[in-house]
Scaffold this motif. Structure first.
Motif, PDB file in Angstrom:
ATOM      1  N   THR A  19     105.288  34.401  74.171  1.00 27.97           N
ATOM      2  CA  THR A  19     105.411  33.483  73.039  1.00 27.97           C
ATOM      3  C   THR A  19     104.043  33.169  72.443  1.00 27.97           C
ATOM      4  O   THR A  19     103.864  33.205  71.219  1.00 27.97           O
ATOM      5  CB  THR A  19     106.110  32.186  73.481  1.00 27.97           C
ATOM      6  OG1 THR A  19     107.408  32.513  74.005  1.00 27.97           O
ATOM      7  CG2 THR A  19     106.253  31.211  72.322  1.00 27.97           C
ATOM      8  N   LYS A  20     103.069  32.910  73.294  1.00 26.80           N
ATOM      9  CA  LYS A  20     101.713  32.591  72.833  1.00 26.80           C
ATOM     10  C   LYS A  20     101.108  33.779  72.077  1.00 26.80           C
ATOM     11  O   LYS A  20     100.436  33.587  71.056  1.00 26.80           O
ATOM     12  CB  LYS A  20     100.839  32.226  74.034  1.00 26.80           C
ATOM     13  CG  LYS A  20      99.436  31.824  73.671  1.00 26.80           C
ATOM     14  CD  LYS A  20      98.645  31.435  74.910  1.00 26.80           C
ATOM     15  CE  LYS A  20      97.207  31.122  74.560  1.00 26.80           C
ATOM     16  NZ  LYS A  20      96.418  30.775  75.747  1.00 26.80           N
ATOM     17  N   LYS A  23     102.711  33.835  68.634  1.00 24.70           N
ATOM     18  CA  LYS A  23     102.293  32.669  67.847  1.00 24.70           C
ATOM     19  C   LYS A  23     100.825  32.774  67.422  1.00 24.70           C
ATOM     20  O   LYS A  23     100.435  32.205  66.407  1.00 24.70           O
ATOM     21  CB  LYS A  23     102.508  31.381  68.639  1.00 24.70           C
ATOM     22  CG  LYS A  23     103.960  31.042  68.889  1.00 24.70           C
ATOM     23  CD  LYS A  23     104.591  30.413  67.688  1.00 24.70           C
ATOM     24  CE  LYS A  23     105.939  29.805  68.036  1.00 24.70           C
ATOM     25  NZ  LYS A  23     106.506  29.067  66.914  1.00 24.70           N
ATOM     26  N   ASP A  26     101.160  34.622  64.185  1.00 24.41           N
ATOM     27  CA  ASP A  26     101.883  33.868  63.158  1.00 24.41           C
ATOM     28  C   ASP A  26     102.356  32.556  63.778  1.00 24.41           C
ATOM     29  O   ASP A  26     103.362  32.535  64.499  1.00 24.41           O
ATOM     30  CB  ASP A  26     103.069  34.698  62.660  1.00 24.41           C
ATOM     31  CG  ASP A  26     103.914  33.979  61.613  1.00 24.41           C
ATOM     32  OD1 ASP A  26     103.588  32.834  61.243  1.00 24.41           O
ATOM     33  OD2 ASP A  26     104.911  34.570  61.170  1.00 24.41           O
ATOM     34  N   ALA A  27     101.643  31.497  63.490  1.00 18.60           N
ATOM     35  CA  ALA A  27     101.964  30.192  64.080  1.00 18.60           C
ATOM     36  C   ALA A  27     103.350  29.705  63.689  1.00 18.60           C
ATOM     37  O   ALA A  27     103.957  28.902  64.394  1.00 18.60           O
ATOM     38  CB  ALA A  27     100.908  29.170  63.678  1.00 18.60           C
ATOM     39  N   GLN A  28     103.875  30.200  62.571  1.00 14.50           N
ATOM     40  CA  GLN A  28     105.198  29.780  62.104  1.00 14.50           C
ATOM     41  C   GLN A  28     106.327  30.673  62.630  1.00 14.50           C
ATOM     42  O   GLN A  28     107.502  30.427  62.326  1.00 14.50           O
ATOM     43  CB  GLN A  28     105.224  29.785  60.565  1.00 14.50           C
ATOM     44  CG  GLN A  28     104.161  28.915  59.923  1.00 14.50           C
ATOM     45  CD  GLN A  28     104.247  27.465  60.388  1.00 14.50           C
ATOM     46  OE1 GLN A  28     105.318  26.891  60.450  1.00 14.50           O
ATOM     47  NE2 GLN A  28     103.109  26.883  60.732  1.00 14.50           N
ATOM     48  N   ALA A  29     105.993  31.669  63.419  1.00 11.60           N
ATOM     49  CA  ALA A  29     107.002  32.607  63.919  1.00 11.60           C
ATOM     50  C   ALA A  29     108.019  31.898  64.804  1.00 11.60           C
ATOM     51  O   ALA A  29     107.689  30.951  65.522  1.00 11.60           O
ATOM     52  CB  ALA A  29     106.334  33.729  64.709  1.00 11.60           C
ATOM     53  N   SER A  30     109.239  32.385  64.739  1.00 15.97           N
ATOM     54  CA  SER A  30     110.290  31.929  65.638  1.00 15.97           C
ATOM     55  C   SER A  30     110.375  32.956  66.767  1.00 15.97           C
ATOM     56  O   SER A  30     110.523  34.149  66.508  1.00 15.97           O
ATOM     57  CB  SER A  30     111.615  31.846  64.888  1.00 15.97           C
ATOM     58  OG  SER A  30     112.686  31.667  65.795  1.00 15.97           O
ATOM     59  N   SER A  44     109.388  36.801  61.930  1.00 18.78           N
ATOM     60  CA  SER A  44     108.020  36.657  61.434  1.00 18.78           C
ATOM     61  C   SER A  44     107.797  37.625  60.277  1.00 18.78           C
ATOM     62  O   SER A  44     108.457  38.661  60.190  1.00 18.78           O
ATOM     63  CB  SER A  44     107.019  36.974  62.551  1.00 18.78           C
ATOM     64  OG  SER A  44     105.706  36.975  62.057  1.00 18.78           O
TER      65      SER A  44
END
Length: 66
Positions: A19-20, A23, A26-30, A44
């Motif tokens: 996950t990190k 992210k 793309d900090a906004q990624a799901s 993303s």
């Protein structure tokens, strides 16, 4: 949405690392991880190749992606 198979995940730490890695691109990624099936779903705008490379760089090679 990308669906990835990441066979080397085995614990919560692995989930957090994957996950990190996504992210960081793309900090906004799901990011949804199903540890039992070893599947990762990513929503993303970042290209699939970049997402798989980031996960692999975190130590978790992607065995299949779509």
């Amino acid at each position: 949405m990308y669906q990835l198979q990441v066979e080397d995940m085995s614990c919560g730490h692995c989930v957090a690392s994957v996950t990190k890695a996504v992210k960081a691109l793309d900090a906004q990624a799901s990011v949804e991880v199903d540890l039992a099936s070893k599947q990762v779903k990513v929503q993303s705008g970042v290209p699939l190749e970049a997402v798989t490379a980031a996960i692999a760089d975190a130590g978790f090679p992607v065995s299949a992606a779509q």
